[in-house]
Design a protein around this motif. Structure first.
Motif, PDB file in Angstrom:
ATOM      1  N   MET A 151       0.797  -1.111   0.053  1.00 54.49           N
ATOM      2  CA  MET A 151      -0.155  -0.233  -0.063  1.00 54.49           C
ATOM      3  C   MET A 151       0.863   1.410  -0.184  1.00 54.49           C
ATOM      4  O   MET A 151       1.726   1.358   0.859  1.00 54.49           O
ATOM      5  CB  MET A 151      -1.085  -0.212   1.105  1.00 54.49           C
ATOM      6  CG  MET A 151      -1.715   1.199   1.314  1.00 54.49           C
ATOM      7  SD  MET A 151      -2.954   1.518  -0.034  1.00 54.49           S
ATOM      8  CE  MET A 151      -3.907  -0.081   0.054  1.00 54.49           C
ATOM      9  N   PRO A 152       0.500   2.223  -1.027  1.00 55.36           N
ATOM     10  CA  PRO A 152       1.528   3.608  -1.060  1.00 55.36           C
ATOM     11  C   PRO A 152       1.200   4.146   0.328  1.00 55.36           C
ATOM     12  O   PRO A 152       0.181   4.067   0.824  1.00 55.36           O
ATOM     13  CB  PRO A 152       0.962   4.283  -2.073  1.00 55.36           C
ATOM     14  CG  PRO A 152       0.482   2.941  -2.865  1.00 55.36           C
ATOM     15  CD  PRO A 152      -0.281   2.091  -2.241  1.00 55.36           C
ATOM     16  N   HIS A 153       2.159   5.134   0.601  1.00 49.35           N
ATOM     17  CA  HIS A 153       2.017   5.887   1.933  1.00 49.35           C
ATOM     18  C   HIS A 153       0.947   7.068   1.721  1.00 49.35           C
ATOM     19  O   HIS A 153       0.600   7.790   0.624  1.00 49.35           O
ATOM     20  CB  HIS A 153       3.199   6.534   2.093  1.00 49.35           C
ATOM     21  CG  HIS A 153       4.476   5.591   2.049  1.00 49.35           C
ATOM     22  ND1 HIS A 153       4.469   4.396   3.136  1.00 49.35           N
ATOM     23  CD2 HIS A 153       5.738   5.514   1.784  1.00 49.35           C
ATOM     24  CE1 HIS A 153       5.328   3.953   3.108  1.00 49.35           C
ATOM     25  NE2 HIS A 153       6.191   4.637   2.302  1.00 49.35           N
ATOM     26  N   GLU A 154       0.220   7.414   2.721  1.00 50.51           N
ATOM     27  CA  GLU A 154      -0.526   8.711   2.840  1.00 50.51           C
ATOM     28  C   GLU A 154      -1.825   8.479   1.786  1.00 50.51           C
ATOM     29  O   GLU A 154      -2.095   9.715   1.578  1.00 50.51           O
ATOM     30  CB  GLU A 154       0.279   9.711   2.825  1.00 50.51           C
ATOM     31  CG  GLU A 154       1.442   9.933   3.943  1.00 50.51           C
ATOM     32  CD  GLU A 154       2.035  11.374   4.024  1.00 50.51           C
ATOM     33  OE1 GLU A 154       1.208  12.387   4.256  1.00 50.51           O
ATOM     34  OE2 GLU A 154       3.356  11.308   4.073  1.00 50.51           O
ATOM     35  N   MET A 155      -2.135   7.395   1.623  1.00 50.04           N
ATOM     36  CA  MET A 155      -3.429   7.678   0.608  1.00 50.04           C
ATOM     37  C   MET A 155      -4.655   8.458   1.114  1.00 50.04           C
ATOM     38  O   MET A 155      -5.195   9.084   0.317  1.00 50.04           O
ATOM     39  CB  MET A 155      -3.711   6.037   0.358  1.00 50.04           C
ATOM     40  CG  MET A 155      -2.709   5.383  -0.572  1.00 50.04           C
ATOM     41  SD  MET A 155      -2.602   6.118  -2.178  1.00 50.04           S
ATOM     42  CE  MET A 155      -4.344   5.864  -2.868  1.00 50.04           C
ATOM     43  N   GLU A 156      -5.062   8.039   2.454  1.00 50.70           N
ATOM     44  CA  GLU A 156      -6.317   8.816   2.680  1.00 50.70           C
ATOM     45  C   GLU A 156      -5.772  10.414   2.896  1.00 50.70           C
ATOM     46  O   GLU A 156      -6.919  11.304   2.304  1.00 50.70           O
ATOM     47  CB  GLU A 156      -6.401   8.533   4.138  1.00 50.70           C
ATOM     48  CG  GLU A 156      -7.792   9.211   4.697  1.00 50.70           C
ATOM     49  CD  GLU A 156      -8.078   8.641   6.361  1.00 50.70           C
ATOM     50  OE1 GLU A 156      -9.005   9.456   6.857  1.00 50.70           O
ATOM     51  OE2 GLU A 156      -7.660   7.711   6.734  1.00 50.70           O
ATOM     52  N   THR A 157      -4.720  10.762   3.146  1.00 50.60           N
ATOM     53  CA  THR A 157      -4.380  12.177   3.172  1.00 50.60           C
ATOM     54  C   THR A 157      -4.446  12.775   1.528  1.00 50.60           C
ATOM     55  O   THR A 157      -4.874  13.936   1.057  1.00 50.60           O
ATOM     56  CB  THR A 157      -2.875  12.622   3.723  1.00 50.60           C
ATOM     57  OG1 THR A 157      -3.053  12.303   5.018  1.00 50.60           O
ATOM     58  CG2 THR A 157      -2.650  13.987   3.386  1.00 50.60           C
ATOM     59  N   ILE A 158      -3.924  12.146   0.836  1.00 51.07           N
ATOM     60  CA  ILE A 158      -3.750  12.570  -0.826  1.00 51.07           C
ATOM     61  C   ILE A 158      -5.213  12.401  -1.256  1.00 51.07           C
ATOM     62  O   ILE A 158      -5.557  13.665  -2.045  1.00 51.07           O
ATOM     63  CB  ILE A 158      -2.981  11.274  -1.435  1.00 51.07           C
ATOM     64  CG1 ILE A 158      -1.496  11.507  -0.908  1.00 51.07           C
ATOM     65  CG2 ILE A 158      -2.929  11.868  -2.975  1.00 51.07           C
ATOM     66  CD1 ILE A 158      -0.847  10.357  -1.465  1.00 51.07           C
ATOM     67  N   THR A 159      -6.031  11.354  -1.068  1.00 50.82           N
ATOM     68  CA  THR A 159      -7.300  11.205  -1.812  1.00 50.82           C
ATOM     69  C   THR A 159      -8.130  12.324  -1.156  1.00 50.82           C
ATOM     70  O   THR A 159      -9.004  13.122  -1.721  1.00 50.82           O
ATOM     71  CB  THR A 159      -7.975   9.888  -1.704  1.00 50.82           C
ATOM     72  OG1 THR A 159      -7.928   9.475  -0.337  1.00 50.82           O
ATOM     73  CG2 THR A 159      -7.178   8.977  -2.371  1.00 50.82           C
ATOM     74  N   SER A 160      -8.198  12.621   0.088  1.00 55.26           N
ATOM     75  CA  SER A 160      -9.097  13.635   0.522  1.00 55.26           C
ATOM     76  C   SER A 160      -8.751  15.228   0.118  1.00 55.26           C
ATOM     77  O   SER A 160      -9.593  16.129  -0.272  1.00 55.26           O
ATOM     78  CB  SER A 160      -8.794  13.925   2.311  1.00 55.26           C
ATOM     79  OG  SER A 160      -9.341  12.584   2.698  1.00 55.26           O
ATOM     80  N   ALA A 161      -7.245  15.386  -0.060  1.00 56.20           N
ATOM     81  CA  ALA A 161      -6.874  16.675  -0.647  1.00 56.20           C
ATOM     82  C   ALA A 161      -7.512  16.828  -2.067  1.00 56.20           C
ATOM     83  O   ALA A 161      -7.764  18.176  -2.308  1.00 56.20           O
ATOM     84  CB  ALA A 161      -5.418  16.770  -0.701  1.00 56.20           C
TER      85      ALA A 161
END
Length: 228
Positions: A151-161
Motif C-alpha cells: 500500500m502506498p503511503h498517505e493515501m487517505e491524506t492524498i485522496t482527501s486533498a
C-alpha cells in the motif's frame, strides 16, 4: 487562494537521466519486476534486490534536478500550503530542487527500512542483505520503497486533498499504475478541474491536456499558475 494537488511520475525525472519502467534497454528492462520490486522477490533473493537498488541509488545520486523540478519547487515556495506536491518517484530530485513537504507515496531510495521492527533510517549508498537494523540488530534491512502489492503511503491524506481541491495536475505519469491512476477519477467525481502534462495523453479522463517535454511544459504551466 486556490487549492492545488500536483502528482508527478517517472516522466518528470526521465529528462534527468532516470529511466522509467517502459524504457527499452534501460535498467528496468534488465530485470524481472516480480524479482526485484515485490516482497516475494525480496524474500526469494534479497542479495539480487539489494544489487538492483544499489544501482538505482547510484543512478539517482548522479542525476540532477531539471527545469521541471525547479519550477515545481518555486511553486511550493510561493503557494505554500495551497499546493500539495505528491510524487510516485522514489528519487530526491524534488527536494534537491528546493521543494518542501513532498509526499513520497512510493517511498524513497535514500531510505532504509527494517522489515522486522519497521525502524527507518537514512540508507547508505550501498546496502547489503546482511546489514543489521540499527534499532533491533536483526539482518532484515530493505529499501524503504513501496513494492508492487504494498500500500502506498498517505493515501487517505492524498485522496482527501484531491476531493477538496480546485485543481488536480498529473505530470509525467503513465496513468496505468493503481491506486494513483484513479486519482483523476476522484477529481472528476468531485468537480475538480484536472490537468494532464505529459509527452503523450494517457486517457480521455482529464479536462485539459498539455503535451510536450516536462522541462518545457511544466515551467510554462507554473508561470501561468503563479501569475493567475
Amino acid at each position: 487562494m486556490p487549492r492545488i494537488v500536483v502528482l508527478t511520475g517517472a516522466g518528470l525525472s526521465a529528462e534527468s537521466g532516470l529511466g522509467t519502467f517502459r524504457d527499452v534497454g534501460g535498467l528496468w528492462s534488465q530485470y524481472d519486476l516480480n524479482e526485484v520490486a515485490t516482497p516475494e522477490g525480496f524474500a526469494r533473493d534479497p542479495v539480487r534486490v539489494h544489487e538492483f537498488y544499489n544501482m538505482r541509488r547510484a543512478n539517482c545520486r548522479a542525476a540532477a534536478p531539471n527545469a521541471a523540478h525547479i519550477a515545481l519547487a518555486k511553486a511550493t515556495e510561493q503557494l505554500g500550503d495551497a499546493l500539495m506536491l505528491v510524487t510516485q518517484n522514489v528519487d530526491d530530485l524534488h527536494e534537491r530542487a528546493g521543494a518542501q513537504n513532498v509526499i513520497h507515496m512510493h517511498g524513497r531510495l535514500d531510505g532504509a527500512l527494517c522489515h522486522h521492527c519497521d525502524h527507518r533510517w537514512p540508507a547508505p549508498l550501498v546496502m547489503q542483505a546482511d546489514d543489521p537494523c540499527p534499532a533491533c540488530q536483526v539482518a532484515a534491512t530493505r529499501p524503504d520503497v513501496v513494492w508492487f502489492g504494498e500500500m502506498p503511503h498517505e493515501m487517505e491524506t492524498i485522496t482527501s486533498a484531491i476531493a477538496g481541491a480546485d485543481m488536480f495536475v498529473a505530470i509525467g505519469t503513465s496513468g496505468t499504475v493503481y491506486p494513483a491512476a484513479g486519482f483523476v477519477d476522484i477529481a472528476q467525481d468531485h468537480g475538480v478541474e484536472s490537468v494532464e502534462i505529459n509527452l503523450d495523453p494517457t486517457s480521455g479522463r482529464f479536462d485539459r491536456i498539455l503535451q510536450g517535454k516536462a522541462t518545457e511544459t511544466v515551467p510554462a504551466f507554473v508561470r501561468t499558475l503563479l501569475n493567475s
